[in-house]
Design a protein around this motif. Structure first.
Motif, PDB file in Angstrom:
ATOM      1  N   LEU A 127      42.262  36.612  33.446  1.00 36.50           N
ATOM      2  CA  LEU A 127      42.225  36.861  34.886  1.00 36.50           C
ATOM      3  C   LEU A 127      41.743  35.837  35.904  1.00 36.50           C
ATOM      4  O   LEU A 127      42.313  35.571  36.732  1.00 36.50           O
ATOM      5  CB  LEU A 127      41.218  38.172  35.199  1.00 36.50           C
ATOM      6  CG  LEU A 127      41.762  39.484  34.242  1.00 36.50           C
ATOM      7  CD1 LEU A 127      40.650  40.455  34.509  1.00 36.50           C
ATOM      8  CD2 LEU A 127      42.936  39.972  35.328  1.00 36.50           C
ATOM      9  N   LEU A 128      40.729  35.223  35.334  1.00 38.51           N
ATOM     10  CA  LEU A 128      40.493  33.654  36.225  1.00 38.51           C
ATOM     11  C   LEU A 128      41.759  33.094  36.294  1.00 38.51           C
ATOM     12  O   LEU A 128      41.864  32.402  37.317  1.00 38.51           O
ATOM     13  CB  LEU A 128      39.142  33.028  35.621  1.00 38.51           C
ATOM     14  CG  LEU A 128      38.000  33.918  35.622  1.00 38.51           C
ATOM     15  CD1 LEU A 128      36.901  33.263  34.711  1.00 38.51           C
ATOM     16  CD2 LEU A 128      37.300  33.823  37.214  1.00 38.51           C
ATOM     17  N   SER A 129      42.541  32.604  35.320  1.00 41.09           N
ATOM     18  CA  SER A 129      43.571  31.891  35.422  1.00 41.09           C
ATOM     19  C   SER A 129      44.834  32.684  36.543  1.00 41.09           C
ATOM     20  O   SER A 129      45.535  31.864  36.996  1.00 41.09           O
ATOM     21  CB  SER A 129      44.441  31.877  34.073  1.00 41.09           C
ATOM     22  OG  SER A 129      45.049  32.921  33.747  1.00 41.09           O
ATOM     23  N   CYS A 130      44.686  33.762  36.977  1.00 43.37           N
ATOM     24  CA  CYS A 130      45.416  34.307  37.959  1.00 43.37           C
ATOM     25  C   CYS A 130      44.902  34.327  39.408  1.00 43.37           C
ATOM     26  O   CYS A 130      45.249  35.040  40.039  1.00 43.37           O
ATOM     27  CB  CYS A 130      45.616  35.874  37.643  1.00 43.37           C
ATOM     28  SG  CYS A 130      46.486  36.109  36.180  1.00 43.37           S
ATOM     29  N   SER A 131      43.782  33.318  39.273  1.00 43.52           N
ATOM     30  CA  SER A 131      43.255  33.168  40.734  1.00 43.52           C
ATOM     31  C   SER A 131      42.443  34.175  41.108  1.00 43.52           C
ATOM     32  O   SER A 131      42.005  34.399  42.412  1.00 43.52           O
ATOM     33  CB  SER A 131      44.118  32.866  41.883  1.00 43.52           C
ATOM     34  OG  SER A 131      44.937  31.673  41.472  1.00 43.52           O
ATOM     35  N   VAL A 132      41.910  34.942  40.421  1.00 44.37           N
ATOM     36  CA  VAL A 132      40.862  36.249  40.628  1.00 44.37           C
ATOM     37  C   VAL A 132      39.571  35.434  40.965  1.00 44.37           C
ATOM     38  O   VAL A 132      38.862  34.583  39.956  1.00 44.37           O
ATOM     39  CB  VAL A 132      40.644  37.090  39.591  1.00 44.37           C
ATOM     40  CG1 VAL A 132      39.536  37.956  39.785  1.00 44.37           C
ATOM     41  CG2 VAL A 132      41.884  37.822  39.348  1.00 44.37           C
ATOM     42  N   PRO A 133      38.788  35.783  42.189  1.00 40.55           N
ATOM     43  CA  PRO A 133      37.634  34.690  42.533  1.00 40.55           C
ATOM     44  C   PRO A 133      36.430  35.231  41.563  1.00 40.55           C
ATOM     45  O   PRO A 133      36.198  36.483  41.197  1.00 40.55           O
ATOM     46  CB  PRO A 133      37.378  35.479  43.678  1.00 40.55           C
ATOM     47  CG  PRO A 133      38.662  36.034  44.294  1.00 40.55           C
ATOM     48  CD  PRO A 133      39.442  36.498  43.194  1.00 40.55           C
ATOM     49  N   ALA A 134      35.810  34.124  41.224  1.00 40.96           N
ATOM     50  CA  ALA A 134      34.831  34.538  39.989  1.00 40.96           C
ATOM     51  C   ALA A 134      33.795  35.472  40.634  1.00 40.96           C
ATOM     52  O   ALA A 134      32.952  35.965  40.167  1.00 40.96           O
ATOM     53  CB  ALA A 134      34.174  33.183  39.739  1.00 40.96           C
TER      54      ALA A 134
END
Length: 246
Positions: A127-134
């Motif tokens: 999900l982080l690789s999909c540009s979801v903000p941490a």
């Protein structure tokens, strides 16, 4: 109308039972609504995810099922797949062009909140690789790191910190991830947080190094300019042109 309703209900039951694609196709050909839902608001796609039926998920998506449709508790197909830890189905859903990876459920939680809460590390990374903000917030101001810290999920904490999640991000209700980890007695997570905070000084160090590099480059440029001036002065004093024999 009742006939259409009955067909829709049969369609939902067929997906819930895990009936064959052939039978599902027959129902679709009879005019069943691909986005019909049950009494809980769950769509066919969500039901297929609940069944962990990847083949059915893929099939329904090819028939233009709404990938962002929300059912009970505001859970989408993606959130359901995340909750169940179905990495393969999550991957299928993430490859759908219109999937909303940041859609929130009734509690304001996104897929990555649930992934962090249930310690699904691979899904968190995906999900982080999909540009979801941490540091995306839920309705009480908690980030995925807050939930991972609260439950002592060391691996999830590590991944989120590496992607820039802040240990000091404040939730009005629960406090910061660091405070939460301390309160819950997760000493290993606390140490990871402290190290991450210590490392946040690096941008300052890097900034100072950048200034020093710039100053050094200026010095080199000044030295090169002086060398060129001396060479020109030397060339004016001595004639280095070739002498031609008469």
């Amino acid at each position: 109308m009742s006939s259409q309703l009955e067909m829709n209900e049969e369609f939902m039951k067929a997906v819930e039972r895990g009936d064959s694609i052939t039978y599902i196709t027959c129902l679709l050909n009879m005019g069943v609504d691909i986005n019909t839902h049950d009494e809980y608001g769950n769509t066919l796609l969500i039901q297929a995810c609940l069944n962990k039926n990847k083949e059915m998920v893929e099939f329904l998506l090819t028939k233009s099922a709404d990938v962002n449709g929300a059912g009970e508790k505001g859970w989408t197909a993606l959130i359901v797949a995340v909750l169940l830890g179905c990495d393969d189905i999550v991957e299928v859903l993430l490859n759908v062009k219109d999937v909303n990876v940041m859609k929130k459920d009734d509690g304001g939680m996104t897929a990555i909140h649930h992934a962090a809460m249930w310690n699904h590390v691979i899904i968190v990374e995906r999900l982080l690789s999909c540009s979801v903000p941490a540091d995306i917030n839920d309705n009480i101001g908690c980030t995925p790191l807050c939930w991972a810290a609260c439950l002592g999920h060391v691996c999830c904490v590590d991944v989120l910190l590496k992607h820039g999640a802040s240990p000091k991000h404040k939730s009005e209700l629960l406090g910061s991830p660091l405070e939460i980890a301390k309160e819950k007695g997760h000493s290993d997570v606390v140490e990871m947080m402290k190290e991450a905070i210590r490392l946040t000084s690096h941008p300052y160090v890097e900034g100072r190094m950048s200034v020093m590099r710039h100053q050094y480059q200026q010095t080199i440029a000044q030295q090169e300019s002086e060398i060129m001036r001396l060479r020109t002065a030397t060339a004016d004093t001595f004639d280095f042109s070739p002498t031609l024999d008469p």
